[in-house]
Design an enzyme around this catalytic site. Structure first.
Site, PDB file in Angstrom:
ATOM      1  N   ARG A  62       0.836  -1.209   0.000  1.00  0.00           N
ATOM      2  CA  ARG A  62       0.000   0.000   0.000  1.00  0.00           C
ATOM      3  C   ARG A  62       0.871   1.259   0.000  1.00  0.00           C
ATOM      4  O   ARG A  62       0.529   2.252  -0.636  1.00  0.00           O
ATOM      5  CB  ARG A  62      -0.936  -0.014   1.205  1.00  0.00           C
ATOM      6  CG  ARG A  62      -1.945  -1.157   1.113  1.00  0.00           C
ATOM      7  CD  ARG A  62      -2.940  -1.105   2.224  1.00  0.00           C
ATOM      8  NE  ARG A  62      -3.627   0.184   2.240  1.00  0.00           N
ATOM      9  CZ  ARG A  62      -4.285   0.659   3.293  1.00  0.00           C
ATOM     10  NH1 ARG A  62      -4.326  -0.033   4.417  1.00  0.00           N
ATOM     11  NH2 ARG A  62      -4.892   1.821   3.224  1.00  0.00           N
ATOM     12  N   HIS A 112      -5.764   8.073  12.051  1.00  0.00           N
ATOM     13  CA  HIS A 112      -5.444   6.645  11.934  1.00  0.00           C
ATOM     14  C   HIS A 112      -4.004   6.398  11.491  1.00  0.00           C
ATOM     15  O   HIS A 112      -3.679   5.322  11.009  1.00  0.00           O
ATOM     16  CB  HIS A 112      -6.418   5.964  10.967  1.00  0.00           C
ATOM     17  CG  HIS A 112      -7.811   5.826  11.514  1.00  0.00           C
ATOM     18  ND1 HIS A 112      -8.882   5.429  10.762  1.00  0.00           N
ATOM     19  CD2 HIS A 112      -8.290   6.027  12.769  1.00  0.00           C
ATOM     20  CE1 HIS A 112      -9.984   5.387  11.517  1.00  0.00           C
ATOM     21  NE2 HIS A 112      -9.648   5.771  12.740  1.00  0.00           N
ATOM     22  N   CYS A 139      15.748   1.318  12.934  1.00  0.00           N
ATOM     23  CA  CYS A 139      15.184   2.638  13.237  1.00  0.00           C
ATOM     24  C   CYS A 139      16.281   3.696  13.104  1.00  0.00           C
ATOM     25  O   CYS A 139      17.349   3.561  13.692  1.00  0.00           O
ATOM     26  CB  CYS A 139      14.638   2.630  14.668  1.00  0.00           C
ATOM     27  SG  CYS A 139      14.213   4.269  15.282  1.00  0.00           S
ATOM     28  N   THR A 179     -16.935   8.564   3.944  1.00  0.00           N
ATOM     29  CA  THR A 179     -16.695   7.542   4.964  1.00  0.00           C
ATOM     30  C   THR A 179     -17.995   6.794   5.243  1.00  0.00           C
ATOM     31  O   THR A 179     -19.081   7.373   5.237  1.00  0.00           O
ATOM     32  CB  THR A 179     -16.065   8.141   6.246  1.00  0.00           C
ATOM     33  OG1 THR A 179     -15.971   7.122   7.243  1.00  0.00           O
ATOM     34  CG2 THR A 179     -16.861   9.306   6.795  1.00  0.00           C
TER      35      THR A 179
END
Ligand code: APR
Length: 237
Positions: A62, A112, A139, A179
């Site tokens: 994605r 989100h 990281c 939505t």
């Protein structure tokens, strides 16, 4: 449309429908399946524990896809509304793409999370991330190979809820765009807004689950009805 033009502080909630015409799949329109998995089975902390490769691959795909997409007329119209001199516009998005920002919007709250962020579970740092996570990169802040997508999964607390409710309390108008109203707490904003005396408007392809809570609903594709609404508001103001 009545006195909408007098509304000055606007909170706009967006969902997958605003990005659909940019070629980003919505969650619930196509049966909600991704390679035989229900979205709810991929987007949970339990799924990540059980099968991290599956979940990381899902979000890697994605993340790659979103970088090939472009903002559409709805994103551009909302950015134009935000640039209007009078009042404040806050875009609260459930989307994890960056299309509002790429259309020029500045005031975007990602409740989100963001596809283009990685979150380190070791040191809590968030880093801009355009590549993959499946290969367990380290990281940038602490060096631990502990990065996960910076996505709010089912069962996790959405980000910046206090700020969102604060903005709703100051709002004159709450607008929900694209939505389905299936996922809380966002699905409850319309009721919260009404209790606070805020005017409410729904712009969606079809009626959402909480449609009857809105003062007004306009149905159609976001690239048509959002620019039309913004034109109306700007002309009236
Ligand atoms: N224009 C306007 N609305 C559209 C369009 C369009 N071109 N295409 C689809 N829609 C509408 C659908 O009718 C539907 O009501 O957008 C809505 C999309 O609903 P969902 O797929 O459920 O997406 P969303 O509401 O954003 O999902 C909420 O669920 O999986 C979680 O965290 C994820 O943020 C997501 C949340």
């Amino acid at each position: 449309m009545g006195d909408m033009g007098n509304n000055r502080n606007i909170v706009i909630l967006t969902g997958a429908g605003v990005s659909a015409e940019s070629g980003i799949d919505t969650f619930r329109d196509g049966g909600g399946l991704w390679e035989q998995h229900r979205v709810e089975d991929v987007a949970t902390p339990e799924a990540f524990q059980r099968d991290p490769d599956l979940v990381l691959r899902f979000y890697d795909m994605r993340r790659e896809a979103v970088q090939t997409k472009e903002p559409n007329a709805a994103h551009h119209a909302l950015a134009r509304l935000e640039r209007e001199p009078d009042g404040d516009v806050l875009i609260v998005t459930q989307n994890v793409d960056d299309l509002h920002e790429r259309a020029g919007a500045k005031n975007v709250l990602y409740m989100h999370g963001e596809l283009l962020n990685a979150w380190c579970t070791a040191c809590d740092a968030r880093s801009r991330w355009t590549g993959t996570l499946i290969d367990r990169p380290t990281c940038p802040a602490c060096g631990a190979p502990a990065l996960r997508p910076d996505i709010v999964w089912f069962g996790e607390m959405p980000y910046r809820m206090e700020e969102i409710y604060g903005a709703l309390r100051r709002a004159d108008l709450f607008v929900s765009i694209g939505t389905s109203g299936a996922v809380y707490p966002a699905a409850g904003f319309v009721r919260d807004a009404r209790e606070m005396g805020v005017e409410t408007l729904e712009l969606n392809l079809e009626r959402s689950e909480g449609s009857s809570w809105f003062h007004e609903t306009r149905l159609g594709p976001a690239t048509e009805i959002v620019p039309a609404w913004v034109d109306e508001l700007v002309d009236a103001g």
